[in-house]
Design a protein around this motif. Structure first.
Motif, PDB file in Angstrom:
ATOM      1  N   UNK A  50       0.886  -1.111   0.144  1.00 22.42           N
ATOM      2  CA  UNK A  50      -0.041   0.100  -0.065  1.00 22.42           C
ATOM      3  C   UNK A  50       0.843   1.219  -0.019  1.00 22.42           C
ATOM      4  N   UNK A  51       0.711   2.007  -1.011  1.00 20.51           N
ATOM      5  CA  UNK A  51       1.589   3.447  -1.249  1.00 20.51           C
ATOM      6  C   UNK A  51       0.619   4.458  -0.913  1.00 20.51           C
ATOM      7  N   UNK A  52       1.226   5.456  -0.216  1.00 20.97           N
ATOM      8  CA  UNK A  52       0.528   6.584   0.073  1.00 20.97           C
ATOM      9  C   UNK A  52       1.378   7.773  -0.705  1.00 20.97           C
ATOM     10  N   UNK A  53       0.931   8.564  -1.484  1.00 17.58           N
ATOM     11  CA  UNK A  53       1.546   9.764  -1.948  1.00 17.58           C
ATOM     12  C   UNK A  53       0.834  11.006  -1.513  1.00 17.58           C
ATOM     13  N   UNK A  54       1.697  12.232  -1.437  1.00 19.32           N
ATOM     14  CA  UNK A  54       1.362  13.450  -1.303  1.00 19.32           C
ATOM     15  C   UNK A  54       1.983  14.382  -2.356  1.00 19.32           C
ATOM     16  N   UNK A  55       1.440  15.479  -2.231  1.00 20.93           N
ATOM     17  CA  UNK A  55       1.988  16.656  -3.180  1.00 20.93           C
ATOM     18  C   UNK A  55       3.268  17.001  -2.412  1.00 20.93           C
ATOM     19  N   UNK A  56       4.069  17.404  -3.486  1.00 19.18           N
ATOM     20  CA  UNK A  56       5.391  17.934  -2.956  1.00 19.18           C
ATOM     21  C   UNK A  56       5.583  18.901  -2.094  1.00 19.18           C
ATOM     22  N   UNK A  57       4.773  19.942  -2.081  1.00 18.23           N
ATOM     23  CA  UNK A  57       4.787  21.107  -1.239  1.00 18.23           C
ATOM     24  C   UNK A  57       4.325  20.654   0.406  1.00 18.23           C
ATOM     25  N   UNK A  58       3.750  19.515   0.547  1.00 20.10           N
ATOM     26  CA  UNK A  58       3.420  19.109   1.672  1.00 20.10           C
ATOM     27  C   UNK A  58       3.969  17.975   2.353  1.00 20.10           C
ATOM     28  N   UNK A  59       5.156  17.605   1.549  1.00 20.43           N
ATOM     29  CA  UNK A  59       5.971  16.288   1.898  1.00 20.43           C
ATOM     30  C   UNK A  59       6.528  16.594   3.379  1.00 20.43           C
ATOM     31  N   UNK A  60       7.057  17.433   3.444  1.00 19.68           N
ATOM     32  CA  UNK A  60       8.186  17.597   4.691  1.00 19.68           C
ATOM     33  C   UNK A  60       6.944  17.762   6.039  1.00 19.68           C
ATOM     34  N   UNK A  61       5.960  18.425   6.049  1.00 20.57           N
ATOM     35  CA  UNK A  61       4.990  18.429   6.877  1.00 20.57           C
ATOM     36  C   UNK A  61       4.547  17.287   7.265  1.00 20.57           C
ATOM     37  N   UNK A  62       4.233  16.384   6.208  1.00 17.00           N
ATOM     38  CA  UNK A  62       3.465  15.064   6.344  1.00 17.00           C
ATOM     39  C   UNK A  62       4.534  14.130   6.930  1.00 17.00           C
ATOM     40  N   UNK A  63       5.810  14.083   6.504  1.00 23.58           N
ATOM     41  CA  UNK A  63       6.995  13.425   7.165  1.00 23.58           C
ATOM     42  C   UNK A  63       6.784  13.679   8.876  1.00 23.58           C
ATOM     43  N   UNK A  64       6.902  14.722   8.958  1.00 24.43           N
ATOM     44  CA  UNK A  64       7.107  15.263  10.520  1.00 24.43           C
ATOM     45  C   UNK A  64       5.872  14.930  11.382  1.00 24.43           C
TER      46      UNK A  64
END
Length: 74
Positions: A50-64
């Motif tokens: 199962x893969x989850x993708x987000x837009x590049x501009x929110x990647x760092x916030x999502x990782x945190x």
């Protein structure tokens, strides 16, 4: 999915937790479930599919957010 990057890959159960965190923080995502695709094609199941993708501009916030919940798997 041109501007999307992979945030997470794992089991469907863990992906559910990831999706819940993203939804609670109003972060849009796209899910790709290779398990369902494999079953539909007659290939059986695959681990961590199962893969989850987000837009590049929110990647760092999502990782945190995921790191705070011990769910980020770089």
């Amino acid at each position: 999915m041109e501007n999307h990057v992979e945030l997470f890959v794992g089991t469907p159960t863990t992906a559910l937790a990831v999706k819940n965190i993203l939804e609670q923080n109003n972060i849009e995502f796209v899910e790709r479930n290779d398990i369902n695709s494999a079953i539909a094609a007659g290939f059986g199941m695959a681990d961590k599919a199962t893969h989850i993708f987000v837009e590049q501009d929110v990647l760092e916030a999502a990782k945190e957010l995921l790191a705070k919940n011990d769910l980020y798997n770089d």
